[in-house]
Design an enzyme around this catalytic site. Structure first.
Site, mmCIF file in Angstrom:
data_model
loop_
_atom_site.group_PDB
_atom_site.id
_atom_site.type_symbol
_atom_site.label_atom_id
_atom_site.label_comp_id
_atom_site.label_asym_id
_atom_site.label_seq_id
_atom_site.Cartn_x
_atom_site.Cartn_y
_atom_site.Cartn_z
ATOM 1 N N LEU A 116 0.815 -1.216 0.000
ATOM 2 C CA LEU A 116 0.000 0.000 0.000
ATOM 3 C C LEU A 116 0.850 1.267 0.000
ATOM 4 O O LEU A 116 1.915 1.313 0.609
ATOM 5 C CB LEU A 116 -0.915 0.003 1.232
ATOM 6 C CG LEU A 116 -1.849 -1.200 1.353
ATOM 7 C CD1 LEU A 116 -2.684 -1.096 2.626
ATOM 8 C CD2 LEU A 116 -2.746 -1.332 0.138
ATOM 9 N N HIS A 117 0.354 2.276 -0.708
ATOM 10 C CA HIS A 117 1.033 3.571 -0.757
ATOM 11 C C HIS A 117 -0.011 4.664 -0.581
ATOM 12 O O HIS A 117 -1.215 4.381 -0.414
ATOM 13 C CB HIS A 117 1.808 3.723 -2.071
ATOM 14 C CG HIS A 117 0.980 3.387 -3.290
ATOM 15 N ND1 HIS A 117 -0.054 4.168 -3.719
ATOM 16 C CD2 HIS A 117 1.023 2.324 -4.134
ATOM 17 C CE1 HIS A 117 -0.590 3.642 -4.793
ATOM 18 N NE2 HIS A 117 0.025 2.501 -5.062
ATOM 19 N N HIS A 150 -3.352 4.430 -2.397
ATOM 20 C CA HIS A 150 -4.365 3.560 -1.772
ATOM 21 C C HIS A 150 -5.004 4.275 -0.583
ATOM 22 O O HIS A 150 -6.210 4.218 -0.384
ATOM 23 C CB HIS A 150 -3.722 2.267 -1.244
ATOM 24 C CG HIS A 150 -3.202 1.353 -2.306
ATOM 25 N ND1 HIS A 150 -1.871 1.025 -2.413
ATOM 26 C CD2 HIS A 150 -3.829 0.681 -3.284
ATOM 27 C CE1 HIS A 150 -1.707 0.195 -3.420
ATOM 28 N NE2 HIS A 150 -2.873 -0.040 -3.977
ATOM 29 N N GLN A 199 -8.584 0.033 -16.579
ATOM 30 C CA GLN A 199 -9.209 -0.870 -15.606
ATOM 31 C C GLN A 199 -10.489 -0.231 -15.040
ATOM 32 O O GLN A 199 -11.513 -0.896 -14.899
ATOM 33 C CB GLN A 199 -8.230 -1.168 -14.468
ATOM 34 C CG GLN A 199 -8.862 -1.860 -13.273
ATOM 35 C CD GLN A 199 -7.846 -2.301 -12.235
ATOM 36 O OE1 GLN A 199 -7.239 -3.342 -12.376
ATOM 37 N NE2 GLN A 199 -7.650 -1.526 -11.193
HETATM 38 O O1 PAF Z 1 -5.630 -2.386 -9.344
HETATM 39 C C1 PAF Z 1 -5.373 -3.405 -8.661
HETATM 40 O O2 PAF Z 1 -4.634 -3.361 -7.708
HETATM 41 C C2 PAF Z 1 -5.995 -4.722 -9.061
HETATM 42 O O3 PAF Z 1 -6.141 -4.807 -10.436
HETATM 43 C C3 PAF Z 1 -7.348 -4.994 -8.348
HETATM 44 C C4 PAF Z 1 -8.386 -3.941 -8.720
HETATM 45 C C5 PAF Z 1 -7.144 -4.993 -6.845
HETATM 46 C C6 PAF Z 1 -7.898 -6.349 -8.771
HETATM 47 O O4 PAF Z 1 -7.039 -7.391 -8.403
#
Ligand code: PAF
Length: 282
Positions: free
Chosen positions: A33-34, A37, A155
């Site tokens: 985590l950074h 996040h 994404q």
């Molecule tokens: O962005 C991410 O860290 C990953 O693609 C996620 C959304 C946690 C799915 O594994």
């Protein structure tokens, strides 16, 4: 902070909160985590009664086994960061079988073509893996809102499509990119870079910023050629792709249309570490 290692223990807590009418904000992560996040978690706290963070390095979204093996895993440090939050967080570190009860394979999704652009071209099966893991999490956790950083802009668009396609009762919320003082977009993968590589990787944001500045006066071909030329000068950063695309379709720009939004996207290798970034152009 309450940490759960399996869905049997977590389910009754979530049901109880739902019965009390609580809203649930969901921040899915793969750990390491950074600040990026943490900003998603802060936003989730502001907008929900409860927040759940998951840490799970999802095997099906990696097209490269070395990248999967080397993905930073520092769960203890992550838990310390999460425990420092003022408000209580639910943390779920799922077992593989919670997410993949029928074996570690991904479902194939038709996201209307956006899955075949950019990342989709270079990372076979990546978005099927992302769709599979997130569908599983959405079914298990039933969140009200789910938070995703715009660094992974493709994404984010895929997840919005997934929610619409599967008629999931969740709001997908995109959050701004968090950057280091150098401009480098925060990413768990940055933890794998040496100092010299970290410094050189800051070129991505410099290039994207210049492209943003010149967008409209130079065309996409000229800007692409300029980015390619600039990166050829670097001994450390290798370009995989640079593209200017329509934010919604993610298709490469043809002519600038007034009512459309465009972004520049870039993917590079710094040594064996793959980094992506993007910037809104208009
Ligand atoms: O962005 C991410 O860290 C990953 O693609 C996620 C959304 C946690 C799915 O594994």
């Amino acid at each position: 902070m309450q940490v759960f290692n399996n869905i049997q223990d977590l389910k009754p807590i979530l049901s109880q909160k739902k019965e009390q009418g609580h809203t649930l904000g969901f921040v899915p992560t793969m750990g390491a985590l950074h600040q990026g996040h943490l900003s998603l978690i802060q936003q989730a706290h502001k907008e929900n009664d409860d927040v759940i963070v998951t840490i799970f390095v999802n095997p099906t979204q990696f097209d490269n086994s070395l990248d999967f093996e080397k993905y930073p895993r520092i769960v203890e440090a992550d838990l310390i960061l999460l425990s420092n939050f003022e408000k209580k967080i639910l943390v779920y570190l799922p077992q593989l079988k919670d997410i993949y009860p029928n074996g570690i394979t991904s479902k194939h999704f038709d996201f209307g073509g956006i899955e075949n652009e950019m990342e989709g071209k270079f990372r076979t099966g990546h978005f099927d893996g992302v769709g599979t893991v997130l569908k599983s999490f959405f079914d298990l956790l039933q969140p009200t809102n789910a938070y995703f950083g715009e660094k992974d802009f493709q994404q984010l668009q895929i997840v919005k499509k997934l929610a619409a396609l599967e008629k999931l009762p969740v709001n997908i919320i995109g959050c701004p990119i968090f950057r280091e003082p150098s401009g480098l977009a925060m990413s768990s993968r940055n933890k794998r870079l040496r100092d010299e590589q970290l410094q050189e990787a800051a070129i991505l944001f410099k290039l994207l910023s210049t492209v943003k500045n010149d967008f409209g006066t130079k065309n996409a071909k000229e800007l692409t050629q300029w980015v390619e030329k600039e990166l050829k000068k670097s001994k450390i950063v290798t370009l995989e792709y640079f593209e200017i695309a329509d934010e919604n379709t993610l298709k490469p720009i043809v002519n600038i249309e007034k009512n459309k939004k465009y972004r520049a996207f870039i993917a590079v290798f710094v040594g064996e570490v793959r980094l992506i970034d993007n910037i809104a152009l208009n």
